[in-house]
Design a protein around this motif. Sequence first.
Motif, short mmCIF file in Angstrom:
data_model
loop_
_atom_site.label_atom_id
_atom_site.label_comp_id
_atom_site.label_asym_id
_atom_site.label_seq_id
_atom_site.Cartn_x
_atom_site.Cartn_y
_atom_site.Cartn_z
N GLN A 12 0.89 -1.16 0.00
CA GLN A 12 0.00 0.00 0.00
C GLN A 12 0.93 1.21 0.00
N VAL A 15 1.03 3.03 6.25
CA VAL A 15 -0.13 2.41 6.90
C VAL A 15 -0.15 2.81 8.36
N LEU A 37 -4.70 -0.80 11.51
CA LEU A 37 -5.14 -2.11 11.04
C LEU A 37 -6.35 -2.54 11.86
N SER A 88 -6.77 -1.98 6.27
CA SER A 88 -5.59 -1.15 6.54
C SER A 88 -5.90 0.29 6.14
N GLY A 141 -4.52 4.09 5.34
CA GLY A 141 -3.31 4.75 4.87
C GLY A 141 -3.29 6.24 5.13
#
Length: 336
Positions: A207, A211, A214, A225, A227
């Motif tokens: 990604q 990140v 979670l 996840s 970002g």
Amino acid sequence: MKNDFTNTITTFLHLQQKQNPISILNYQYLTSIKTLTPHITCLAVHRNLLYAASLNLINVFDLSSHHTLIDTFNETSTSGFVKSITFSGSRVFTAHQDCKVRVWLITSSKTHRLLSSLPTVKDRLRRCIVPKNYVSVRRHRKSLWIQHNDTVSGLAVNKKEKLMYSVSWDKTFKIWDLSSADGCIKVWKMMDDQVKRYTLVSMVGKQKPAVNALALNSDGTVLFSGGSDGTICQWQDKQNDIVLKEKLRGHSGAILCLVNVDDLLASGSADLTVRIWQREKGGSSYCCRGVLEGHEKPVKSLVAISGGGEDDDEVVTLFSGSLDGDIRVWEVFGLV
């Protein structure tokens, strides 16, 4: 002719709704809880108590008594910010900026007493005389492998295996044994000559942005996840391969926290809002069903409780903590 066309459209929409039913979702703001100091760093709920970490202080509110503040502990400023809170029975584990994990006991009067810090002095003394117990850390220094050497950023308890996991900014992951008969907490690692070993199973697809958060669904088959670009990725396990299912967009700032309960996913962001996402009935895709506004600074932490209304299966209570020191309480209901 016009009536026939209208009837056809009505029938078509009815069939579409029947094939892809969407749950009715409502939400409301209930109240706001203020801590003694600003900057909420993490929230947690245990035994009907809400734990709110604000700077180095941990505030405890009784959810069964109109969110009354009943205790404040960890008044030592040298511990730094509290980064994570988790539980095992009557013990509370807190992760701190000073590289330590602290263990607290919940007393019968719902106050909290410090039991120890991890690793314990006894554990450090027992290992300090053996050279192989030291590992290289930053700036070419060496330290005992049983201790973290930077901020402890996250904790999680595996109740079934009676283990606790800790992660740190020092890029290490440690496993702590919570089941020792003498009541002490001991840290251990798997050696090469033992049958059980911990190995990397797979790498989740990249990604591009950093990140920050979670969350897992209830059965552990879906990973979310969040970002720094405001996008939430949904990953699913397909034949031992983690694949990207979809991307959820809507936030205009970085995702800072995620929490999943039942078919709902809540996301807190630097754009000062909380978004509620709901899984489509009978499907796996999520859509945004509401935007919760009111915080004056980024939303740093979320915690959710399923149940609490007249019909427990249809009510989710959501707590959102912000850097403005405000904890807002929301109720999401009407889940069908």
